[in-house]
Design an enzyme around this catalytic site. Structure first.
Site, PDB file in Angstrom:
ATOM      1  NE  ARG A  37      -7.328   4.136   6.386  1.00 24.66           N
ATOM      2  CZ  ARG A  37      -7.529   4.436   7.664  1.00 24.66           C
ATOM      3  NH1 ARG A  37      -8.733   4.690   8.091  1.00 24.66           N
ATOM      4  NH2 ARG A  37      -6.528   4.493   8.503  1.00 24.66           N
ATOM      5  CB  CYS A  42      -4.918  10.972  11.607  1.00 20.28           C
ATOM      6  SG  CYS A  42      -3.333  10.182  11.687  1.00 20.28           S
ATOM      7  NE  ARG A 102       0.828  10.635  10.140  1.00 18.41           N
ATOM      8  CZ  ARG A 102       0.236   9.673   9.436  1.00 18.41           C
ATOM      9  NH1 ARG A 102      -0.891   9.162   9.881  1.00 18.41           N
ATOM     10  NH2 ARG A 102       0.738   9.224   8.310  1.00 18.41           N
ATOM     11  CG  ASP A 150       3.211   1.471   9.418  1.00 17.01           C
ATOM     12  OD1 ASP A 150       2.770   2.322  10.215  1.00 17.01           O
ATOM     13  OD2 ASP A 150       3.522   1.746   8.246  1.00 17.01           O
ATOM     14  CE  LYS A 174      -1.616   1.496   4.037  1.00 19.09           C
ATOM     15  NZ  LYS A 174      -1.437   2.858   4.550  1.00 19.09           N
ATOM     16  CG  ASN A 175       2.194   2.763   3.558  1.00 23.37           C
ATOM     17  OD1 ASN A 175       1.040   3.070   3.271  1.00 23.37           O
ATOM     18  ND2 ASN A 175       2.592   2.540   4.799  1.00 23.37           N
TER      19      ASN A 175
HETATM   20  N1  EPU Z   1       6.995  14.261  10.446  1.00 21.37           N
HETATM   21  C1  EPU Z   1       7.269  15.575  10.730  1.00 21.37           C
HETATM   22  N2  EPU Z   1       7.116  16.483   9.733  1.00 21.37           N
HETATM   23  C2  EPU Z   1       6.701  16.139   8.491  1.00 21.37           C
HETATM   24  C3  EPU Z   1       6.426  14.795   8.205  1.00 21.37           C
HETATM   25  C4  EPU Z   1       6.575  13.870   9.214  1.00 21.37           C
HETATM   26  O1  EPU Z   1       7.660  15.913  11.843  1.00 21.37           O
HETATM   27  O2  EPU Z   1       6.591  17.024   7.639  1.00 21.37           O
HETATM   28  C5  EPU Z   1       7.156  13.266  11.509  1.00 21.37           C
HETATM   29  C6  EPU Z   1       5.897  12.462  11.770  1.00 21.37           C
HETATM   30  O3  EPU Z   1       5.019  13.154  12.644  1.00 21.37           O
HETATM   31  C7  EPU Z   1       6.469  11.211  12.377  1.00 21.37           C
HETATM   32  C8  EPU Z   1       7.759  11.025  11.587  1.00 21.37           C
HETATM   33  O4  EPU Z   1       8.075  12.318  11.053  1.00 21.37           O
HETATM   34  O5  EPU Z   1       6.796  11.441  13.718  1.00 21.37           O
HETATM   35  C9  EPU Z   1       7.693  10.030  10.460  1.00 21.37           C
HETATM   36  O6  EPU Z   1       6.541  10.272   9.682  1.00 21.37           O
HETATM   37  P1  EPU Z   1       6.525  10.044   8.127  1.00 21.37           P
HETATM   38  O7  EPU Z   1       6.471  11.346   7.434  1.00 21.37           O
HETATM   39  O8  EPU Z   1       7.644   9.111   7.747  1.00 21.37           O
HETATM   40  O9  EPU Z   1       5.140   9.339   7.932  1.00 21.37           O
HETATM   41  P2  EPU Z   1       4.268   9.413   6.625  1.00 21.37           P
HETATM   42  O10 EPU Z   1       5.165   9.508   5.470  1.00 21.37           O
HETATM   43  O11 EPU Z   1       3.189  10.411   6.772  1.00 21.37           O
HETATM   44  C10 EPU Z   1       4.272   6.840   6.162  1.00 21.37           C
HETATM   45  C11 EPU Z   1       3.263   5.728   6.108  1.00 21.37           C
HETATM   46  C12 EPU Z   1       2.755   5.425   7.502  1.00 21.37           C
HETATM   47  C13 EPU Z   1       3.951   5.029   8.364  1.00 21.37           C
HETATM   48  C14 EPU Z   1       4.996   6.157   8.353  1.00 21.37           C
HETATM   49  C15 EPU Z   1       6.256   5.803   9.114  1.00 21.37           C
HETATM   50  C16 EPU Z   1       2.296   6.057   3.934  1.00 21.37           C
HETATM   51  C17 EPU Z   1       1.092   6.338   3.133  1.00 21.37           C
HETATM   52  N3  EPU Z   1       2.153   6.120   5.254  1.00 21.37           N
HETATM   53  O12 EPU Z   1       3.571   7.980   6.674  1.00 21.37           O
HETATM   54  O13 EPU Z   1       1.900   4.296   7.361  1.00 21.37           O
HETATM   55  O14 EPU Z   1       3.537   4.788   9.674  1.00 21.37           O
HETATM   56  O15 EPU Z   1       5.366   6.463   7.004  1.00 21.37           O
HETATM   57  O16 EPU Z   1       6.864   4.689   8.583  1.00 21.37           O
HETATM   58  O17 EPU Z   1       3.337   5.741   3.394  1.00 21.37           O
HETATM   59  C18 EPU Z   1       0.185   2.827   7.923  1.00 21.37           C
HETATM   60  O18 EPU Z   1       0.360   2.261   6.830  1.00 21.37           O
HETATM   61  O19 EPU Z   1      -0.551   2.323   8.815  1.00 21.37           O
HETATM   62  C19 EPU Z   1       0.844   4.100   8.186  1.00 21.37           C
HETATM   63  C20 EPU Z   1       0.446   4.953   9.136  1.00 21.37           C
END
Ligand code: EPU
Length: 435
Positions: free
Chosen positions: A400, A116, A121, A308, A22-23
């Site tokens: 999802r 969320c 986030r 995850d 998915k991701n």
């Molecule tokens: N963060 C920031 N600033 C940003 C972006 C992220 O501080 O601008 C922080 C987040 O709050 C968190 C950390 O950085 O503490 C890592 O977050 P990341 O940005 O890597 O998460 P994401 O890209 O929004 C993806 C996955 C998530 C998974 C995370 C971490 C997708 C669609 N989602 O989210 O997947 O938990 O990486 O590996 O790729 C799930 O599939 O259940 C899921 C939540």
């Protein structure tokens, strides 16, 4: 609304095929926008989040036709580069159309995603990466309005408070591939899903070095072509089933599971008394000890233990013969499953961003619900070993991220079925946001 009924007590035995990741799929579908040609994406899981991304592409004027796990996205030019609130509000990952729209059209209007249930986030790193390339960003009426008459390559440090960011790396990378000159992304996310996106972009004609490492180098090109690309297997889905094999004291062959992508999980499963063996085409997992042993886990960016799989490992630790500690370093508030597991008889205490889990001999089935995808998966796992019947409500969260989960689990001996939920006034709340 559907619910899942799980009757516990059957060890899972047999073979499960993992779906596409998915991701990886979500940013890859967004990246199709970087070319005006038709693209074909294979191994696309049939999931609610994926369908939301396809709706966004359709809204942008690109037709998406699915035949089984193959999605063909028509060529074309986007007239209005807008991702509306109605779709972004159901899936946070919609933010990853920002990078490709900017790269290809130099402007984008994407609804601000907000927080969320797994905690705040922020998107500051997405904005930092895109601004460094020359984008001007303002927020108006809940929308991120981004414009960049010209994108210019530069060196960008993208590390944040909690380490690297998966989707901020994806967004910056997708904008950089069509920027003028060279871009270096430092402290880039090294998750396999980001590497898969980079491999797809390279197949479209992008010039990228350091794929899968913390330093990604991009040499901007003028144009990208359409692609025929197959998405990697879902390491989190695979990991969930590996945990299920050890937890239920069964034996599962997980077809498509990659040892390389699951090293941290395999290490911890073995510490807990599991055995995971690499075999032709996948991984086989079972229990090697009589009881489950306690463990200490800290979630970290890849190749550390994935956030995850944190909730699912908590269900395993809940049945261990000692005290485990699980610390969440990515989303310090991602513990929505704790109170529900405790309702099933687990003994888990929260101490800041750590959960202290005192293993119990038995869990007992109960009606439970969780407004987060992985928390819901943890409840399914707990239900598989609990005495009696567990009813998991709001399983649209599971839908999802897990393709046909009840069919896959039933095929290996689980007693699990989907039922329509009767309407109750307390369940009339708005659905939680996607990931
Ligand atoms: N963060 C920031 N600033 C940003 C972006 C992220 O501080 O601008 C922080 C987040 O709050 C968190 C950390 O950085 O503490 C890592 O977050 P990341 O940005 O890597 O998460 P994401 O890209 O929004 C993806 C996955 C998530 C998974 C995370 C971490 C997708 C669609 N989602 O989210 O997947 O938990 O990486 O590996 O790729 C799930 O599939 O259940 C899921 C939540």
């Amino acid at each position: 609304m559907d619910k899942l009924i799980v009757e516990g007590g059957t060890p899972l035995r047999g073979r499960i095929k993992v779906s596409g990741a998915k991701n990886a799929c979500l940013p890859i579908l967004a990246a199709v926008l970087l070319s005006d040609d038709e693209s074909i994406i294979r191994n696309v899981p049939d999931l609610k989040d994926v369908n939301t991304m396809l709706d966004i592409l359709t809204g942008l004027g690109r037709k998406a036709v699915r035949e089984k796990d193959v999605v063909r996205i028509s060529g074309g030019i986007v007239d209005r580069p807008v991702a509306p609130y109605e779709l972004v509000s159901t899936m946070r990952a919609s933010i990853c159309v920002l990078g490709p729209l900017l790269g290809r059209y130099h402007e984008a209007k994407v609804s601000f995603p907000g927080g969320c249930v797994i905690g705040p986030r922020p998107i500051d790193l997405h904005i930092k990466g895109l601004k460094a390339l020359g984008t001007v960003i303002k927020v108006e009426e809940g929308y991120i309005i981004a414009s960049a008459p010209k994108l210019t390559g530069t060196r960008i440090y993208l590390g944040g408070h909690f380490g690297s960011s998966v989707l901020a790396t994806a967004n910056t990378l997708m904008a950089a591939v069509l920027a003028e000159g060279d871009t270096v992304i430092e402290d880039a996310a090294g998750e396999p899903e980001v590497a898969d996106l980079a491999n797809m972009l390279a197949k479209m004609g992008a010039r990228i070095e350091g794929i899968g490492t913390a330093t990604i180098r991009v040499r901007g090109v003028k144009k990208l072509k359409g692609v025929d690309y197959t998405i990697i297997s879902d390491r989190i889905e695979a990991g969930t089933f590996l945990i299920a094999a050890v937890l239920t004291d069964g034996k599962l062959f997980i077809e498509g599971a990659s040892a390389e992508h699951n090293l941290a999980l395999i290490d911890k499963l073995e510490e807990c008394g599991g055995s995971v063996e690499e075999k032709q085409g996948g991984l086989e997992a079972c229990r090697a000890t009589r009881s489950i042993r306690p463990t200490h886990i800290t979630t970290l960016p890849y190749p550390g233990f994935p956030t995850d799989l944190q909730a699912q490992m908590m269900s395993l630790s809940a049945m261990s013969d000692g005290i485990s500690v699980i610390t969440e370093k990515i989303y310090p508030e991602r513990f929505i499953h704790v109170s529900e597991l405790n309702r099933m008889g687990a003994e888990i205490m929260l101490e800041g961003a750590s959960a202290i889990i005192k293993g119990v001999k038995r869990l007992s089935g109960a009606p439970v619900m969780a407004s987060d995808l992985r928390a819901s998966a943890a409840l399914v796992l707990a239900g598989l070993v609990a005495d009696g019947r567990t009813e998991i409500s709001r399983i649209y969260h599971l839908d999802r991220g897990y393709e046909h989960i009840e069919e896959k689990l039933s095929a290996v001996g689980a007693r699990v079925r989907r039922e329509k939920e009767k309407k109750k006034s307390s369940q009339g709340k708005a659905p939680g946001k996607g990931v």
